[in-house]
Design an enzyme around this catalytic site. Structure first.
Site, PDB file in Angstrom:
ATOM      1  N   CYS A  94      -2.509  -0.562   7.046  1.00 33.83           N
ATOM      2  CA  CYS A  94      -1.899   0.686   7.330  1.00 33.83           C
ATOM      3  C   CYS A  94      -2.123   1.307   8.629  1.00 33.83           C
ATOM      4  CB  CYS A  94      -1.896   1.515   6.096  1.00 33.83           C
ATOM      5  SG  CYS A  94      -1.497   0.751   4.564  1.00 33.83           S
ATOM      6  N   CYS A 103      -5.927   1.875   5.349  1.00 33.35           N
ATOM      7  CA  CYS A 103      -6.959   0.829   5.484  1.00 33.35           C
ATOM      8  C   CYS A 103      -6.808  -0.027   6.990  1.00 33.35           C
ATOM      9  CB  CYS A 103      -6.327  -0.317   4.591  1.00 33.35           C
ATOM     10  SG  CYS A 103      -4.833  -0.922   4.774  1.00 33.35           S
ATOM     11  N   HIS A 141       0.641  -1.300  -0.054  1.00 34.29           N
ATOM     12  CA  HIS A 141       0.011  -0.153   0.130  1.00 34.29           C
ATOM     13  C   HIS A 141       0.864   1.254   0.191  1.00 34.29           C
ATOM     14  CE1 HIS A 141      -4.074  -1.739   1.525  1.00 34.29           C
ATOM     15  NE2 HIS A 141      -3.684  -2.402   0.333  1.00 34.29           N
ATOM     16  N   GLU A 172       1.088   3.924   1.859  1.00 36.28           N
ATOM     17  CA  GLU A 172       1.469   4.373   3.188  1.00 36.28           C
ATOM     18  C   GLU A 172       2.694   3.366   3.500  1.00 36.28           C
ATOM     19  OE1 GLU A 172      -1.633   3.644   2.127  1.00 36.28           O
ATOM     20  OE2 GLU A 172      -3.040   4.423   3.454  1.00 36.28           O
TER      21      GLU A 172
HETATM   22  N1  LIG Z   1      -5.270   3.537   1.928  1.00 33.71           N
HETATM   23  C1  LIG Z   1      -5.143   2.603   1.239  1.00 33.71           C
HETATM   24  N2  LIG Z   1      -3.680   2.777   0.312  1.00 33.71           N
HETATM   25  C2  LIG Z   1      -3.384   1.648  -0.415  1.00 33.71           C
HETATM   26  O1  LIG Z   1      -2.298   1.794  -1.089  1.00 33.71           O
HETATM   27  C3  LIG Z   1      -4.365   0.793  -0.973  1.00 33.71           C
HETATM   28  N3  LIG Z   1      -4.268   0.174  -1.943  1.00 33.71           N
HETATM   29  C4  LIG Z   1      -5.789   1.017  -0.274  1.00 33.71           C
HETATM   30  N4  LIG Z   1      -6.685   0.072  -0.872  1.00 33.71           N
HETATM   31  C5  LIG Z   1      -7.759  -0.446   0.266  1.00 33.71           C
HETATM   32  C6  LIG Z   1      -8.334  -1.850  -0.117  1.00 33.71           C
HETATM   33  O2  LIG Z   1      -9.330  -2.028   0.684  1.00 33.71           O
HETATM   34  C7  LIG Z   1      -7.523  -2.764  -0.287  1.00 33.71           C
HETATM   35  O3  LIG Z   1      -6.644  -2.746  -1.346  1.00 33.71           O
HETATM   36  C8  LIG Z   1      -8.248  -4.044  -0.666  1.00 33.71           C
HETATM   37  O4  LIG Z   1      -8.982  -4.412   0.376  1.00 33.71           O
HETATM   38  C9  LIG Z   1      -7.452  -5.292  -0.998  1.00 33.71           C
HETATM   39  O5  LIG Z   1      -6.672  -5.698   0.128  1.00 33.71           O
HETATM   40  P1  LIG Z   1      -4.967  -5.713  -0.328  1.00 33.71           P
HETATM   41  O6  LIG Z   1      -4.603  -4.693  -0.771  1.00 33.71           O
HETATM   42  O7  LIG Z   1      -5.056  -6.884  -1.247  1.00 33.71           O
HETATM   43  O8  LIG Z   1      -4.421  -6.348   1.075  1.00 33.71           O
HETATM   44  N5  LIG Z   1      -5.874   1.870   0.585  1.00 33.71           N
HETATM   45 ZN   LIG Z   2      -3.208  -0.027   3.503  1.00 33.09          ZN
END
Ligand SMILES: Nc1nc(=O)c(N)c(NC[C@H](O)[C@H](O)[C@H](O)COP(=O)(O)O)[nH]1
Ligand SMILES: [Zn+2]
Length: 179
Positions: free
Chosen positions: A98, A88, A51, A53
């Protein structure tokens, strides 16, 4: 927030998550310390299912040759996180959310290293339903502030890998007439 959005645009679009951008900033201080950009990150920048963060923290851990959970000791007090989407609170199996990564960053005197989180949008309920992360951050004394004005752009970038509205009908295979 614009810098975080610029970072989000670098993220490779995927249908199974959002393209998010983040940056960590040491704010200027009354005693004259200038504002300083500490790290930037975007979804999937670092190897693995990372992600935005998380990438900021990974890159700082590399810079300071320490584990991610000890990055807080290298951060100035009241460090600020800008992220286009709220951190998240639920991830796919085996990944630390995160919000928990933020909470584990403590200064050498045990304070939360990140004192404020600016978010561009709340997390849409596409993948995990309601994101309860903000409550956890606030309970730990971290200020969470919504920065208005970029929501449309942020969501368009976040969903750049998602099927377009109505696209599915255009690609429906013709129903075979049996036989
Ligand atoms: N704040 C935040 N920064 C990120 O870089 C990102 N990709 C998400 N995305 C939130 C989303 O809810 C999750 O990407 C999915 O729930 C899939 O989860 P995974 O990433 O596979 O663990 N949220
Ligand atoms: Zn996250």
């Amino acid at each position: 927030m614009q810098l975080a959005l610029d970072e989000a645009r670098k993220s490779p679009p995927k249908p199974t998550n959002f393209c998010v951008g983040a940056c960590l900033v040491a704010p200027h201080t009354p005693d004259g310390r200038d504002e300083q950009l500490l790290a930037t990150g975007y979804t999937l920048e670092c190897s693995g299912n990372t992600h935005a963060e998380q990438c900021c923290f990974i890159k700082l851990a590399q810079r300071y040759s320490c584990d991610e959970q000890h990055v807080g000791q290298h951060l100035p007090s009241h460090t600020v996180l800008y992220t286009t989407m709220e951190p998240c609170n639920k991830r796919s199996v085996g990944n630390l959310p995160c919000v928990d990564r933020i909470l584990m960053l403590k200064t050498s005197d045990g304070m939360q290293a990140i004192g404020k989180v600016y978010v561009g949008v709340s997390e849409p309920d596409t993948f995990v339903g309601v994101n309860e992360g903000k409550k956890k951050l606030v309970q730990a004394g971290i200020e969470v502030v919504h920065v208005p004005g970029l929501e449309e752009e942020i969501l368009a970038v976040a969903r750049s890998g998602h099927p377009k509205e109505g696209a599915s009908e255009q690609h429906q295979l013709p129903v075979s007439s049996g036989g």
